[in-house]
Design a protein around this motif. Structure first.
Motif, PDB file in Angstrom:
ATOM      1  N   ASN A 125       0.825  -1.217   0.000  1.00 51.65           N
ATOM      2  CA  ASN A 125       0.000   0.000   0.000  1.00 51.65           C
ATOM      3  C   ASN A 125       0.855   1.261   0.000  1.00 51.65           C
ATOM      4  OD1 ASN A 125       0.521  -0.826   2.943  1.00 51.65           O
ATOM      5  ND2 ASN A 125      -0.202   1.282   3.166  1.00 51.65           N
ATOM      6  N   GLU A 126       0.273   2.316  -0.531  1.00 52.95           N
ATOM      7  CA  GLU A 126       0.906   3.616  -0.409  1.00 52.95           C
ATOM      8  C   GLU A 126       0.831   4.090   1.048  1.00 52.95           C
ATOM      9  OE1 GLU A 126      -0.969   6.260  -3.100  1.00 52.95           O
ATOM     10  OE2 GLU A 126      -0.281   5.191  -4.903  1.00 52.95           O
ATOM     11  N   LYS A 127       1.782   4.927   1.438  1.00 54.32           N
ATOM     12  CA  LYS A 127       1.848   5.369   2.831  1.00 54.32           C
ATOM     13  C   LYS A 127       0.602   6.171   3.192  1.00 54.32           C
ATOM     14  CE  LYS A 127       5.130   7.309   6.122  1.00 54.32           C
ATOM     15  NZ  LYS A 127       6.460   7.953   6.292  1.00 54.32           N
ATOM     16  N   SER A 128      -0.048   5.767   4.275  1.00 51.80           N
ATOM     17  CA  SER A 128      -1.272   6.439   4.714  1.00 51.80           C
ATOM     18  C   SER A 128      -0.922   7.646   5.590  1.00 51.80           C
ATOM     19  CB  SER A 128      -2.151   5.463   5.503  1.00 51.80           C
ATOM     20  OG  SER A 128      -1.481   5.050   6.684  1.00 51.80           O
ATOM     21  N   ASN A 129      -1.961   8.307   6.104  1.00 55.33           N
ATOM     22  CA  ASN A 129      -1.737   9.454   6.989  1.00 55.33           C
ATOM     23  C   ASN A 129      -1.243   9.045   8.368  1.00 55.33           C
ATOM     24  OD1 ASN A 129      -2.577  11.258   4.990  1.00 55.33           O
ATOM     25  ND2 ASN A 129      -4.729  11.102   5.619  1.00 55.33           N
ATOM     26  N   GLY A 130      -1.397   7.768   8.711  1.00 52.64           N
ATOM     27  CA  GLY A 130      -0.892   7.292   9.986  1.00 52.64           C
ATOM     28  C   GLY A 130      -1.810   7.605  11.152  1.00 52.64           C
TER      29      GLY A 130
END
Length: 223
Positions: A125-130
């Protein structure tokens, strides 16, 4: 006209979903008051993968891997960083990371990473907002917070009293210096006035002349 309506119909229809793509959603903030946190990583995947790996990373650059879990159709395995107490659980379209015995120093932002390991192609996955996990420490408890205003009141009074005393000391000193300078100036003028007053020689009083009579010069009659 029939061709025109067909073109409009196809242009408004949604595009087909991309294949072999993983999307991850996390809650933005998680407050931890009892040293235990549960972070849920929801994900969607429409590929053909059969072996997966999910991991939890700490820091803005995801430099620290907290723990991970991997699974396929027959086996599940997990592991945790020795500095953390963490366990991952897979449940359908989400991965749950349970953390316990957390400390305030572990307050940071955490990211979920989902990987499709096999069969190819490899996808993640692409990096999320966390998720920001805020761990409250001992300094955040209520008894200590209620003691802070009480300890600040005597200090405020002490500073105020010290400032008032210093102001009055400076005022009294300034008045004394001003009075001393004026007294010195008056004494100086009085001494100058007394020195300018004419005085007769002391021998005139013995001859009986008044203080205002001029002294005669007898040498003019000797010739």
């Amino acid at each position: 006209h029939i061709v025109f309506y067909k073109q409009v119909f196809f242009s408004l229809s949604p595009p087909p979903p991309p294949e072999n793509k993983i999307l991850v959603a996390q809650r933005p903030l998680l407050i931890v008051a009892n040293k235990t946190a549960t972070l849920v990583c929801n994900y969607t995947y429409n590929g053909t993968g059969k072996e997966f790996r999910a991991s939890l990373h700490k820091g803005t650059d995801s430099a620290v891997e907290v723990c991970f879990i991997s699974w396929n159709t027959t086996k599940i395995s997990s592991n945790s960083n020795k500095e953390f107490n963490c366990q991952g659980i897979h449940d359908k379209d989400k991965v749950i990371f349970n953390l316990w015995n957390m400390s305030a120093s572990q307050t940071d932002i955490y990211f979920c990473k989902i990987e499709a390991m096999y069969p190819p192609p490899y996808v993640y996955n692409e990096k999320s907002n966390g998720t920001v996990i805020h761990v409250k420490g001992k300094m955040g408890k209520t008894p200590i917070q209620t003691q802070e205003p009480q300890s600040a009141i005597p200090l405020w009074i002490m500073v105020t009293v010290t400032g008032v005393l210093a102001f009055y000391s400076m005022l009294i000193t300034a008045v004394f210096i001003n009075y001393w300078q004026k007294s010195k100036k008056n004494m100086y003028h009085q001494s100058d006035y007394m020195n300018m007053t004419p005085r007769h020689p002391p021998y005139q009083k013995n001859k009986g002349y008044p203080s205002y009579a001029p002294t005669r010069d007898y040498t003019a009659y000797r010739s």
